[in-house]
Design an enzyme around this catalytic site. Structure first.
Site, PDB file in Angstrom:
ATOM      1  N   HIS A  62       4.617  -4.686  11.000  1.00 47.04           N
ATOM      2  CA  HIS A  62       4.979  -3.971  12.238  1.00 47.04           C
ATOM      3  C   HIS A  62       5.082  -4.917  13.425  1.00 47.04           C
ATOM      4  CE1 HIS A  62       4.451   0.239  10.835  1.00 47.04           C
ATOM      5  NE2 HIS A  62       3.553  -0.297  10.010  1.00 47.04           N
ATOM      6  N   HIS A  80       0.841  -1.204   0.000  1.00 52.92           N
ATOM      7  CA  HIS A  80       0.000   0.000   0.000  1.00 52.92           C
ATOM      8  C   HIS A  80       0.871   1.246   0.000  1.00 52.92           C
ATOM      9  CE1 HIS A  80       0.743  -0.543   4.318  1.00 52.92           C
ATOM     10  NE2 HIS A  80       0.244   0.638   4.571  1.00 52.92           N
ATOM     11  N   HIS A  86       1.429   3.936   1.984  1.00 53.32           N
ATOM     12  CA  HIS A  86       1.994   4.689   3.109  1.00 53.32           C
ATOM     13  C   HIS A  86       3.528   4.768   3.030  1.00 53.32           C
ATOM     14  CE1 HIS A  86      -1.849   4.072   5.724  1.00 53.32           C
ATOM     15  NE2 HIS A  86      -1.952   5.090   4.916  1.00 53.32           N
ATOM     16  N   ASP A 142      -0.180  -3.887   6.324  1.00 56.73           N
ATOM     17  CA  ASP A 142      -0.846  -3.404   7.536  1.00 56.73           C
ATOM     18  C   ASP A 142      -2.305  -3.855   7.591  1.00 56.73           C
ATOM     19  OD1 ASP A 142       1.500  -2.131   8.173  1.00 56.73           O
ATOM     20  OD2 ASP A 142       0.768  -0.094   7.805  1.00 56.73           O
ATOM     21  N   ASP A 199       5.906   4.654   5.176  1.00 61.80           N
ATOM     22  CA  ASP A 199       6.753   3.685   5.886  1.00 61.80           C
ATOM     23  C   ASP A 199       6.815   2.337   5.151  1.00 61.80           C
ATOM     24  OD1 ASP A 199       3.979   3.405   6.787  1.00 61.80           O
ATOM     25  OD2 ASP A 199       4.715   1.990   8.277  1.00 61.80           O
ATOM     26  N   HIS A 200       6.093   2.233   4.035  1.00 62.76           N
ATOM     27  CA  HIS A 200       6.113   1.013   3.217  1.00 62.76           C
ATOM     28  C   HIS A 200       6.713   1.244   1.827  1.00 62.76           C
ATOM     29  CE1 HIS A 200       3.465  -1.316   5.998  1.00 62.76           C
ATOM     30  NE2 HIS A 200       3.310  -0.078   6.438  1.00 62.76           N
ATOM     31  N   HIS A 256      -7.403  -0.868   5.543  1.00 62.44           N
ATOM     32  CA  HIS A 256      -6.382   0.047   6.069  1.00 62.44           C
ATOM     33  C   HIS A 256      -6.192   1.195   5.077  1.00 62.44           C
ATOM     34  CE1 HIS A 256      -2.760   1.355   8.148  1.00 62.44           C
ATOM     35  NE2 HIS A 256      -2.058   1.224   7.040  1.00 62.44           N
TER      36      HIS A 256
HETATM   37 FE    FE Z   1       2.727   0.723   8.236  1.00 59.90          FE
HETATM   38 ZN    ZN Z   2       0.111   1.633   6.585  1.00 60.46          ZN
END
Ligand code: FE
Ligand code: ZN
Length: 262
Positions: A173, A58, A60, A135, A62-63, A116
């Site tokens: 995570h 996805h 985001h 996530d 942090d990905h 998410h």
């Molecule tokens: Fe994440």
């Molecule tokens: Zn995420």
């Protein structure tokens, strides 16, 4: 199973609690959700690996935040959700698509798992019984509903639950301990859950990773897969959080309760 013995999955920790997943043999690697390029470059260098593909679940940061920097070093395909706009994605995917990573001898299939985010996808390695779910499903929990509805998330989780019990769940995570503290509040009489919480407390005290989990363990202990269980419904009804017997409403209430749980 046609997998060469040498194919393995290595966790590359990043930021506060992310796991970037490196799938590799002795020569080649694919990376799932490289939110940061530096630890991936370091892992490739120290193991003498060539990057072969980037896989995103996805949008985001942090990905997907490390994609541009990795592409500056490596000319590789970037697989990602067709339903999201992510810089660098060259191979948009939707449910039912296959990813053939021939250099690794690895076949992945794609599931649409919105909730998410609106276009979130997951990757399943059917031969290896591996799931890369970003996530969506966490060890002991599930992702927050930033862009999707409870209805969508329950349908997404139902797809993941239908995978074989011994499927390894590579989520993105290390949230397991806080997830299980919430889980035991939602289902205090679940003895499998109490045992798991104790084990996870010990593992975290020793600084160990609690990921991957398995689908079987999640089915026995994860409240976001167990919202239809009478025990969880009782907790929600008796605390006044739930007033009907709609399972999706129970899921929604559980997810909201978790957002404010300390
Ligand atoms: Fe994440
Ligand atoms: Zn995420």
């Amino acid at each position: 199973m046609s997998t060469p013995q040498s194919l393995q999955v290595t966790a590359i920790p990043a930021f506060a609690d992310n796991y970037l997943w490196l799938i590799h043999d002795q020569q080649y690697a694919a990376v799932v959700d490289p939110g940061d390029a530096a630890p991936i470059e370091a892992a490739l260098r120290s193991r003498g690996l060539k990057l072969h593909a980037i896989l995103l679940t996805h949008h985001h940061a942090d990905h997907a935040g490390g994609v541009e920097e990795l592409l500056a070093q490596w000319s590789v395909p970037v697989y990602g959700p067709a339903g999201e706009r992510i810089q660098g994605v060259s191979r948009p995917l939707r449910e039912g698509d296959n990813v053939d990573l021939s250099a690794l001898g690895l076949q992945l299939t794609v599931l649409d798992v919105p909730g998410h985010t609106a276009g979130h996808i997951a990757y399943v390695a059917a031969d290896q019984h591996w799931l890369f779910c970003g996530d969506t499903l966490f060890a002991g929990g599930c992702g927050r509903l930033f862009e999707g509805t409870p209805q969508q998330m329950t349908q997404s989780l139902a797809k993941l639950v239908s995978l074989p019990d011994d499927t390894l769940v590579y989520c993105a995570h290390e949230y397991t301990l806080s997830n299980l503290r919430f889980a035991i509040a939602a289902e205090p009489d679940n003895t499998d859950l109490a045992t798991r919480l104790e084990q996870v407390q010990q593992m975290r005290a020793r600084g160990e990773s609690t990921v991957p989990s398995t689908i079987g363990l999640e089915k026995r202990t994860n409240p976001f897969l167990r919202y239809r269980e009478p025990s969880i419904r009782r907790t929600l009804l008796s605390s006044g959080r739930l007033s009907n017997d709609d399972p999706v409403a129970a899921f929604a209430v559980l997810r909201e309760w978790k957002n404010s749980f300390r």
